[in-house]
Design a protein around this motif. Structure first.
Motif, PDB file in Angstrom:
ATOM      1  N   THR A 147       0.833  -1.207   0.000  1.00  0.00           N
ATOM      2  CA  THR A 147       0.000   0.000   0.000  1.00  0.00           C
ATOM      3  C   THR A 147       0.864   1.252   0.000  1.00  0.00           C
ATOM      4  OG1 THR A 147      -1.760  -1.168   1.188  1.00  0.00           O
ATOM      5  CG2 THR A 147      -1.831   1.232   1.220  1.00  0.00           C
ATOM      6  N   ASP A 192     -15.926  -9.669  -3.772  1.00  0.00           N
ATOM      7  CA  ASP A 192     -15.738  -8.260  -3.425  1.00  0.00           C
ATOM      8  C   ASP A 192     -15.280  -8.060  -1.984  1.00  0.00           C
ATOM      9  OD1 ASP A 192     -16.429  -7.487  -5.937  1.00  0.00           O
ATOM     10  OD2 ASP A 192     -18.531  -7.045  -5.455  1.00  0.00           O
ATOM     11  N   ASP A 193     -15.237  -9.142  -1.199  1.00  0.00           N
ATOM     12  CA  ASP A 193     -14.812  -9.044   0.205  1.00  0.00           C
ATOM     13  C   ASP A 193     -13.348  -9.432   0.399  1.00  0.00           C
ATOM     14  OD1 ASP A 193     -17.450  -8.394   1.039  1.00  0.00           O
ATOM     15  OD2 ASP A 193     -17.979 -10.525   0.961  1.00  0.00           O
ATOM     16  N   ASP A 207      -3.381  -7.545  -8.940  1.00  0.00           N
ATOM     17  CA  ASP A 207      -3.431  -7.505 -10.389  1.00  0.00           C
ATOM     18  C   ASP A 207      -2.787  -8.786 -10.925  1.00  0.00           C
ATOM     19  OD1 ASP A 207      -2.958  -7.082 -13.128  1.00  0.00           O
ATOM     20  OD2 ASP A 207      -2.856  -4.907 -12.844  1.00  0.00           O
ATOM     21  N   VAL A 243      -9.066  -9.667  -0.376  1.00  0.00           N
ATOM     22  CA  VAL A 243      -7.881  -8.933  -0.821  1.00  0.00           C
ATOM     23  C   VAL A 243      -7.632  -9.300  -2.281  1.00  0.00           C
ATOM     24  CG1 VAL A 243      -5.387  -8.691  -0.513  1.00  0.00           C
ATOM     25  CG2 VAL A 243      -6.883  -8.867   1.491  1.00  0.00           C
ATOM     26  N   ASP A 244      -7.249  -8.312  -3.095  1.00  0.00           N
ATOM     27  CA  ASP A 244      -7.095  -8.587  -4.517  1.00  0.00           C
ATOM     28  C   ASP A 244      -5.791  -8.002  -5.053  1.00  0.00           C
ATOM     29  OD1 ASP A 244      -7.769  -9.669  -6.903  1.00  0.00           O
ATOM     30  OD2 ASP A 244      -9.309  -8.204  -7.427  1.00  0.00           O
ATOM     31  N   GLY A 293      -9.969 -12.036   3.547  1.00  0.00           N
ATOM     32  CA  GLY A 293     -10.794 -10.835   3.453  1.00  0.00           C
ATOM     33  C   GLY A 293     -11.697 -10.667   4.649  1.00  0.00           C
ATOM     34  N   THR A 346      -4.578  -4.299  -5.476  1.00  0.00           N
ATOM     35  CA  THR A 346      -5.704  -3.503  -5.984  1.00  0.00           C
ATOM     36  C   THR A 346      -6.806  -3.316  -4.959  1.00  0.00           C
ATOM     37  OG1 THR A 346      -6.719  -5.505  -6.926  1.00  0.00           O
ATOM     38  CG2 THR A 346      -5.251  -4.210  -8.362  1.00  0.00           C
ATOM     39  N   ALA A 347      -6.835  -4.150  -3.895  1.00  0.00           N
ATOM     40  CA  ALA A 347      -7.834  -3.998  -2.837  1.00  0.00           C
ATOM     41  C   ALA A 347      -7.285  -4.593  -1.554  1.00  0.00           C
ATOM     42  CB  ALA A 347      -9.146  -4.681  -3.221  1.00  0.00           C
ATOM     43  N   ASP A 348      -7.142  -3.745  -0.524  1.00  0.00           N
ATOM     44  CA  ASP A 348      -6.547  -4.246   0.731  1.00  0.00           C
ATOM     45  C   ASP A 348      -7.585  -4.640   1.765  1.00  0.00           C
ATOM     46  OD1 ASP A 348      -7.517  -1.907   1.900  1.00  0.00           O
ATOM     47  OD2 ASP A 348      -5.594  -0.881   1.800  1.00  0.00           O
ATOM     48  N   ARG A 349      -8.862  -4.317   1.532  1.00  0.00           N
ATOM     49  CA  ARG A 349      -9.956  -4.648   2.448  1.00  0.00           C
ATOM     50  C   ARG A 349      -9.675  -4.214   3.880  1.00  0.00           C
ATOM     51  NH1 ARG A 349     -12.835  -4.281  -1.548  1.00  0.00           N
ATOM     52  NH2 ARG A 349     -12.840  -6.006  -3.041  1.00  0.00           N
ATOM     53  N   TRP A 395      -4.886 -13.768  -1.332  1.00  0.00           N
ATOM     54  CA  TRP A 395      -5.931 -13.694  -2.347  1.00  0.00           C
ATOM     55  C   TRP A 395      -7.260 -14.278  -1.854  1.00  0.00           C
ATOM     56  CZ3 TRP A 395      -2.851 -13.916  -7.423  1.00  0.00           C
ATOM     57  CH2 TRP A 395      -3.352 -12.986  -8.323  1.00  0.00           C
TER      58      TRP A 395
END
Length: 357
Positions: free
Chosen positions: A30, A69-70, A75, A72-73, A62, A87-90, A59
Motif C-alpha cells: 500500500t 468483493d470481500d 493484479d 484482498v485482490d 478478506g 488492488t484492494a486491501d480490504r 488472495w
C-alpha cells in the motif's frame, strides 16, 4: 565415494511469523505501490516462491462474507510479469484500534515488567549500561494504554501481581552478587518438578523470557533455567562458592536432557509441531513436518503420540511407538477391569432378598 552426511535442516517458519509477514506485506504494498517479486523476497528474507505463496493466501483472505468483493485482490496480469500490485486491501493496511482484551493484556504485561525491573538492573547489566528511566518509560506507555481501558485499568492494577518472577529475580540477583548457593524448585518443559542446589552465575533475557545460567549440583554441569519455571528460590544463608568461569555465552539453549526422537507429522499437524519443544524442524517436499525432539521423559512423549495418532506419519526409535501402544492397551485393560467390577457389584446389589421363614 558416497557422501552419507545428512544435509543440514532448515529453520522452519512458525505460523505467527508468517502472519506478521502477511500483514506487513499488505501495508508495504500500500505504501510503495508496485514492487517486483524479487524485491519483496529480498526485503523479507525469503525466496520468490514463498512470496507467491503468501500472495496466493492473501488472495483468499478478506472480510466476513468472503465473496469476491470481500477479498484482498491483486493484479493478476502484473503478477504474471513478476510485479506485485495490490488492488484492494480490504482494510488490512489500516492500523487497528486495540480491543479491550488486547489492551488489558498489554497493560498486564507492562505492570508485570515494571515489578520485575523496579528491584534494579538485571545482574548481567552494569550501572552505566542500564537505563535508569526504564520504569518511567513503562509508566508512560501504561498511562497511554489505560486511557483505552478506563476503570478496567485501575482494577487491573489491584488484581495483578507478580508472585513468582519478581521475588525470584531479586533472590537470584542478590545470590549472584554475594556468591551464595541457592535451592530452587524447578518445573521442566516435560512438567517434571525437581529441587536443585545451584551456583547462580548470570541472568539474561531472550525474546519474552528471563533465564538463569548456573552450575547445577544435581547435574554437575552448567545449566540454563527459565526463571518463570522456578516455583521458589531460597538463598542458603552462610554458604559461599567461588564463581566458575562460564562455559559459553549466555543463551537460552538448554543442554540435551535425554535421548533424541524423530517424529514426522502430516501437514495438518503443524500446530502440534509448533507446540512441542523441538531441537530442529524441517518441512518435507510432500508437506509433512519432521522434528527432532530431545526427550527427557518418555512417558510425556508417549502421551504426545497417543493424543494425536491421526497426525503421525513416522516415529523413531520404533520402540517408543511400541511402548506407547502397550501403555494404551494397558489403560484399556484397566478400564475393562473397572467396568467388570462395577457390573459385578451392581448385579449383586440388585439380587432379591430371600423371604424370612
Amino acid at each position: 565415494m558416497t557422501n552419507t552426511s545428512k544435509a543440514p535442516r532448515k529453520n522452519a517458519e512458525t505460523t505467527p511469523q508468517r502472519i506478521v509477514r502477511l500483514l506487513s506485506l499488505v501495508a508495504h504494498l500500500t505504501a510503495r505501490g508496485e514492487i517486483s517479486v524479487a524485491e519483496l523476497a529480498e526485503h523479507y528474507g525469503v525466496g520468490p516462491e514463498q512470496i507467491r505463496k503468501d500472495i496466493d493466501l492473501l488472495w483468499v483472505t478478506g472480510t466476513p462474507g468472503y465473496m469476491p468483493d470481500d477479498l484482498v485482490d491483486f493484479d493478476a496480469y502484473a503478477l504474471e510479469a513478476g510485479i506485485v500490485k495490490l488492488t484492494a486491501d480490504r482494510g488490512l493496511s489500516r492500523s487497528l484500534q486495540l480491543g479491550t482484551r488486547e489492551a488489558i493484556a498489554l497493560v498486564a504485561a507492562l505492570n508485570s515488567l515494571r515489578e520485575i525491573v523496579a528491584d534494579g538492573a538485571p545482574a548481567h547489566h552494569s550501572a552505566d549500561t542500564y537505563d535508569d528511566n526504564l520504569t518511567a518509560h513503562i509508566d508512560d506507555l501504561t498511562a497511554k494504554l489505560s486511557l483505552r481501558l478506563g476503570h478496567n485499568a485501575r482494577a487491573l492494577d489491584v488484581q495483578l501481581s507478580s508472585h513468582t518472577v519478581g521475588p525470584t529475580l531479586t533472590t537470584l540477583r542478590t545470590a549472584i552478587t554475594n556468591s551464595t548457593l541457592v535451592d530452587i524448585d524447578y518445573v521442566s518443559n516435560a512438567d517434571q518438578r525437581t529441587t536443585r542446589t545451584i551456583e547462580p552465575a548470570a541472568i539474561f533475557n531472550e525474546r519474552e523470557n528471563f533465564y538463569l545460567q548456573a552450575f547445577c549440583h544435581k547435574a554437575q554441569d552448567d545449566r540454563v533455567f527459565r526463571i518463570d519455571r522456578i516455583i521458589e528460590a531460597r538463598a542458603l544463608a552462610g554458604t559461599h562458592f567461588e564463581p566458575r568461569p562460564l562455559s559459553g555465552p549466555a543463551q537460552a539453549q538448554v543442554p540435551k536432557a535425554g535421548e533424541l526422537a524423530h517424529l514426522v507429522l502430516r501437514p495438518q499437524g503443524q500446530w502440534i509441531a509448533e507446540s512441542l519443544p523441538y531441537e530442529s524442524l524441517e518441512y518435507q517436499a510432500d508437506g509433512s513436518i519432521a522434528l527432532d525432539i530431545d526427550v527427557a521423559d518418555w512417558n510425556w512423549f508417549h502421551s504426545v503420540l497417543l493424543s494425536h495418532p491421526e497426525q503421525i506419519v513416522n516415529v523413531t526409535p520404533r520402540s517408543t511407538l511400541k511402548a506407547a501402544v502397550h501403555e494404551a492397551e494397558r489403560t484399556l485393560e484397566l478400564y475393562e477391569q473397572l467396568a467388570n467390577s462395577a457390573s459385578t457389584s451392581g448385579a449383586s446389589e440388585s439380587e432379591p432378598l430371600g423371604e424370612e421363614e
